[in-house]
Design an enzyme around this catalytic site. Sequence first.
Site, PDB file in Angstrom:
ATOM      1  N   ASN A   1      56.818   3.277  50.358  1.00  0.00           N
ATOM      2  CA  ASN A   1      56.235   2.219  49.515  1.00  0.00           C
ATOM      3  C   ASN A   1      55.834   2.898  48.215  1.00  0.00           C
ATOM      4  O   ASN A   1      55.045   3.833  48.225  1.00  0.00           O
ATOM      5  CB  ASN A   1      55.018   1.634  50.245  1.00  0.00           C
ATOM      6  CG  ASN A   1      54.084   0.844  49.345  1.00  0.00           C
ATOM      7  OD1 ASN A   1      52.890   0.797  49.582  1.00  0.00           O
ATOM      8  ND2 ASN A   1      54.599   0.219  48.329  1.00  0.00           N
ATOM      9  N   GLY A   2      56.400   2.433  47.094  1.00  0.00           N
ATOM     10  CA  GLY A   2      56.058   3.027  45.803  1.00  0.00           C
ATOM     11  C   GLY A   2      57.303   3.214  44.964  1.00  0.00           C
ATOM     12  O   GLY A   2      58.345   2.603  45.233  1.00  0.00           O
TER      13      GLY A   2
ATOM     14  N   CYS B   1      55.819  -3.575  49.469  1.00  0.00           N
ATOM     15  CA  CYS B   1      56.419  -2.911  50.623  1.00  0.00           C
ATOM     16  C   CYS B   1      55.336  -2.561  51.635  1.00  0.00           C
ATOM     17  O   CYS B   1      54.229  -2.180  51.266  1.00  0.00           O
ATOM     18  CB  CYS B   1      57.163  -1.627  50.280  1.00  0.00           C
ATOM     19  SG  CYS B   1      58.511  -1.838  49.142  1.00  0.00           S
TER      20      CYS B   1
ATOM     21  N   LYS C   1      51.821  -9.483  48.027  1.00  0.00           N
ATOM     22  CA  LYS C   1      50.368  -9.635  47.985  1.00  0.00           C
ATOM     23  C   LYS C   1      49.693  -8.480  47.250  1.00  0.00           C
ATOM     24  O   LYS C   1      48.710  -8.666  46.560  1.00  0.00           O
ATOM     25  CB  LYS C   1      49.863  -9.708  49.432  1.00  0.00           C
ATOM     26  CG  LYS C   1      48.386  -9.971  49.567  1.00  0.00           C
ATOM     27  CD  LYS C   1      48.095 -11.432  49.450  1.00  0.00           C
ATOM     28  CE  LYS C   1      46.632 -11.744  49.394  1.00  0.00           C
ATOM     29  NZ  LYS C   1      46.347 -12.915  48.578  1.00  0.00           N
TER      30      LYS C   1
ATOM     31  N   ARG D   1      53.302  -8.107  52.154  1.00  0.00           N
ATOM     32  CA  ARG D   1      53.468  -7.081  51.124  1.00  0.00           C
ATOM     33  C   ARG D   1      54.869  -7.090  50.499  1.00  0.00           C
ATOM     34  O   ARG D   1      55.115  -6.406  49.505  1.00  0.00           O
ATOM     35  CB  ARG D   1      53.209  -5.690  51.722  1.00  0.00           C
ATOM     36  CG  ARG D   1      51.806  -5.518  52.225  1.00  0.00           C
ATOM     37  CD  ARG D   1      51.600  -4.125  52.769  1.00  0.00           C
ATOM     38  NE  ARG D   1      51.679  -3.139  51.716  1.00  0.00           N
ATOM     39  CZ  ARG D   1      50.658  -2.739  50.980  1.00  0.00           C
ATOM     40  NH1 ARG D   1      49.469  -3.230  51.187  1.00  0.00           N
ATOM     41  NH2 ARG D   1      50.820  -1.842  50.040  1.00  0.00           N
TER      42      ARG D   1
ATOM     43  N   TRP E   1      59.688  -4.958  49.187  1.00  0.00           N
ATOM     44  CA  TRP E   1      59.645  -5.695  47.924  1.00  0.00           C
ATOM     45  C   TRP E   1      60.450  -4.832  46.965  1.00  0.00           C
ATOM     46  O   TRP E   1      60.014  -3.746  46.584  1.00  0.00           O
ATOM     47  CB  TRP E   1      58.194  -5.858  47.448  1.00  0.00           C
ATOM     48  CG  TRP E   1      58.080  -6.727  46.241  1.00  0.00           C
ATOM     49  CD1 TRP E   1      57.987  -8.089  46.219  1.00  0.00           C
ATOM     50  CD2 TRP E   1      58.037  -6.307  44.871  1.00  0.00           C
ATOM     51  NE1 TRP E   1      57.903  -8.537  44.921  1.00  0.00           N
ATOM     52  CE2 TRP E   1      57.939  -7.461  44.069  1.00  0.00           C
ATOM     53  CE3 TRP E   1      58.096  -5.072  44.235  1.00  0.00           C
ATOM     54  CZ2 TRP E   1      57.867  -7.423  42.679  1.00  0.00           C
ATOM     55  CZ3 TRP E   1      58.032  -5.033  42.839  1.00  0.00           C
ATOM     56  CH2 TRP E   1      57.919  -6.194  42.086  1.00  0.00           C
TER      57      TRP E   1
ATOM     58  N   LYS F   1      48.564 -21.083  40.387  1.00  0.00           N
ATOM     59  CA  LYS F   1      48.797 -21.456  41.795  1.00  0.00           C
ATOM     60  C   LYS F   1      50.065 -22.294  41.901  1.00  0.00           C
ATOM     61  O   LYS F   1      50.888 -22.087  42.777  1.00  0.00           O
ATOM     62  CB  LYS F   1      47.616 -22.261  42.371  1.00  0.00           C
ATOM     63  CG  LYS F   1      46.348 -21.504  42.630  1.00  0.00           C
ATOM     64  CD  LYS F   1      46.394 -20.573  43.816  1.00  0.00           C
ATOM     65  CE  LYS F   1      46.804 -19.197  43.428  1.00  0.00           C
ATOM     66  NZ  LYS F   1      45.841 -18.248  43.030  1.00  0.00           N
TER      67      LYS F   1
ATOM     68  N   GLU G   1      44.042 -20.761  36.371  1.00  0.00           N
ATOM     69  CA  GLU G   1      44.212 -20.466  37.796  1.00  0.00           C
ATOM     70  C   GLU G   1      45.004 -21.587  38.489  1.00  0.00           C
ATOM     71  O   GLU G   1      45.881 -21.323  39.309  1.00  0.00           O
ATOM     72  CB  GLU G   1      42.832 -20.254  38.444  1.00  0.00           C
ATOM     73  CG  GLU G   1      42.819 -20.048  39.944  1.00  0.00           C
ATOM     74  CD  GLU G   1      43.597 -18.828  40.431  1.00  0.00           C
ATOM     75  OE1 GLU G   1      44.051 -18.017  39.616  1.00  0.00           O
ATOM     76  OE2 GLU G   1      43.764 -18.716  41.662  1.00  0.00           O
TER      77      GLU G   1
ATOM     78  N   HIS H   1      47.166 -27.934  19.174  1.00  0.00           N
ATOM     79  CA  HIS H   1      47.794 -26.896  18.356  1.00  0.00           C
ATOM     80  C   HIS H   1      49.161 -26.492  18.893  1.00  0.00           C
ATOM     81  O   HIS H   1      49.617 -25.378  18.630  1.00  0.00           O
ATOM     82  CB  HIS H   1      46.862 -25.685  18.262  1.00  0.00           C
ATOM     83  CG  HIS H   1      45.541 -26.032  17.662  1.00  0.00           C
ATOM     84  ND1 HIS H   1      45.358 -26.207  16.312  1.00  0.00           N
ATOM     85  CD2 HIS H   1      44.347 -26.308  18.247  1.00  0.00           C
ATOM     86  CE1 HIS H   1      44.095 -26.539  16.082  1.00  0.00           C
ATOM     87  NE2 HIS H   1      43.467 -26.620  17.243  1.00  0.00           N
TER      88      HIS H   1
ATOM     89  N   GLU I   1      53.333 -20.176  41.177  1.00  0.00           N
ATOM     90  CA  GLU I   1      53.749 -19.137  42.114  1.00  0.00           C
ATOM     91  C   GLU I   1      54.238 -19.674  43.452  1.00  0.00           C
ATOM     92  O   GLU I   1      55.077 -19.049  44.076  1.00  0.00           O
ATOM     93  CB  GLU I   1      52.666 -18.074  42.302  1.00  0.00           C
ATOM     94  CG  GLU I   1      51.394 -18.551  42.923  1.00  0.00           C
ATOM     95  CD  GLU I   1      50.330 -17.449  42.998  1.00  0.00           C
ATOM     96  OE1 GLU I   1      50.678 -16.270  43.020  1.00  0.00           O
ATOM     97  OE2 GLU I   1      49.138 -17.802  43.048  1.00  0.00           O
TER      98      GLU I   1
END
Length: 615
Positions: free
Chosen positions: A101-102, A2, A610, A27, A75, A492, A488, A511, A495
Amino acid sequence: MCGIVGYIGSKDAYPIILNGLKRLEYRGYDSAGICLYNNGKIASKKSKGQISKLEKKISKLKSFSGFMGIGHTRWATHGEPNDNNSHPHSSNSNELHIVHNGIIENYSSLKKELVDKGFVFYTDTDTEVLVNLIEYIQLKEKIKLGEAVQLALNYVVGAYAIAVIDIKKPDEIVVARLGSPLCIGIGDDEYFIGSDVTPFLDHTKNVIYLNDGEMAIIRNHKQTQYRKIKDDSFTNPTVEKLEIDLAKIQKGGFDHFMLKEIYEQPKAVIDTLRGRLKTKSGIIKMSGVDDYIDKFLAANKITIVACGTSWHAGLIAEYMFEKIAKIPVEVEYASEFRYRNPVINKSDIIIAISQSGETADTLAAIKLAKSSGAFVYGICNVVGSTISRETDAGSYTHAGPEIGVASTKAFTTQMTVLYLIAVKLSKSKGVISSKKYREYIYELSSIEKKITKVLGTDNKVKKIANKIKNSTNCLYLGRGYNFPVALEGALKLKEISYIHAEGYPAAEMKHGPIALIDKNMPSIVIATNKLYYDKILSNIQEIKSRKGKIIAIVFEGDKEISKIADETIEVPETIAALTPFVTTIPLQLLAYHIAVKLGKNVDQPRNLAKSVTVE
Ligand code: F6R
């Protein structure tokens, strides 16, 4: 998570707030809303979806203006993303309006109490509870907005950055923060509010970063009052001068921020090394480490805490610190570390890595480590961020603003800082020969040119992306320094393209994951490390004999693997510790091109934000 924006002054608040929200859209982009005060009236508009949707709605209105207002890009946490749950939220009397925000953790018990007192709730959000709690206190105690906000926040458990306006107080915005970021831009008789500084960069360079547990009563044409939330003491924050320029937060001719940021990596590495690496004299100067060198040299163990991509940088650092500086390292997800009662000794060093410097779990892990007496070193990108303030010492990565939600240049610059520390400590500890030390320094000083060369593979990577874009699963394999790179690369792809991908140490494939291999599942194999070359070659044969497709990242001039892989991407040779710098970039480009070809929103992938300021 947010973004919140606010303005009070003599200009039209609408364009300022709208542009501010666009800058903060990274955000969260589930919904957006703006509320303006104009001539004794409040105009409020909210919309599910991105800010562009809200903008279209507002452009149909004849006049949507005022000299004071607040805005929000969401968000979602409590309540699905729809128009109704979008911020700003208003109190029952429609006099108070809030953006938040929170998370208010005890919102359901507060809500129950307010319902008992006759309050009615129209949304599923925790924020609507907070604004009504403020209203209830204001009416009951007959106090001003600032005092009511302060009292209400003392009943709240959770994290927040809020901005509140009151129709009865048209010249005042009350802001407060605990656990979520908030800063105030100081203009010429005008004030700007933002979750970060980007909303007001084109209006002022003077900023106050509100500290955790602080609030401000911002009054037009009057002195702003800064105070603690918990008691009545006043604070006297310093006004800092911003050095970021506007061009850095624009796309600069690229289609997406992510692509721009991938291409910025050579420069970002130079900026990270500037003033720190003196190649000729062989000196690595890092004041954060120099000032605490005794602590670093006495450390029994380094524990690295981070999340997501920053955690992957931590995993690479584990190889660097143990191999180069001979210091034992553990790398932990901050979210696990904070709750598992870790054994932390006073002589331990905790390194917290975070691009945003605001990640809630990383912040909580830092607080836990500090309370056990450990020395905490922060590696952050965002200057002035909470983590950079909460840590005992640290280094900025100097990557510049990273706007694309998928982290790229932040990762490369985190590796740069971690490598510098590892090599510096190896020298201070006397565990490295001067020949090896010079080699490490020399290789680092030339890595930026090699990264530039890797960017030249972009067209080839694009063609490969076209061939594998319809896969539903991908496997990423690497060994040693390149095992975290495999993780990584898979992250990428997941997402931004929503294709399922997994990263594995190449030898682990036998395995379990080998069961997945068939002609439809490409394996992206990082095969640059000389130490493991033959072993990786065998892994590739095992995949080929099960009809799996191989995309291999190899050093220039590779003979063996190039013969059997379906596709190869050649990168310039470097020492093992620096291979992640050249092998990560093709994986970033691959994920980017696949996502673009699939028509995904590369810079704002679904469900992500983000800066993860909630647990
Ligand atoms: C992935 C990504 C996230 C972040 C994670 C930690 O591309 O961006 O996984 O790396 O949320 O964020 P910071 O580094 O800001 O603490």
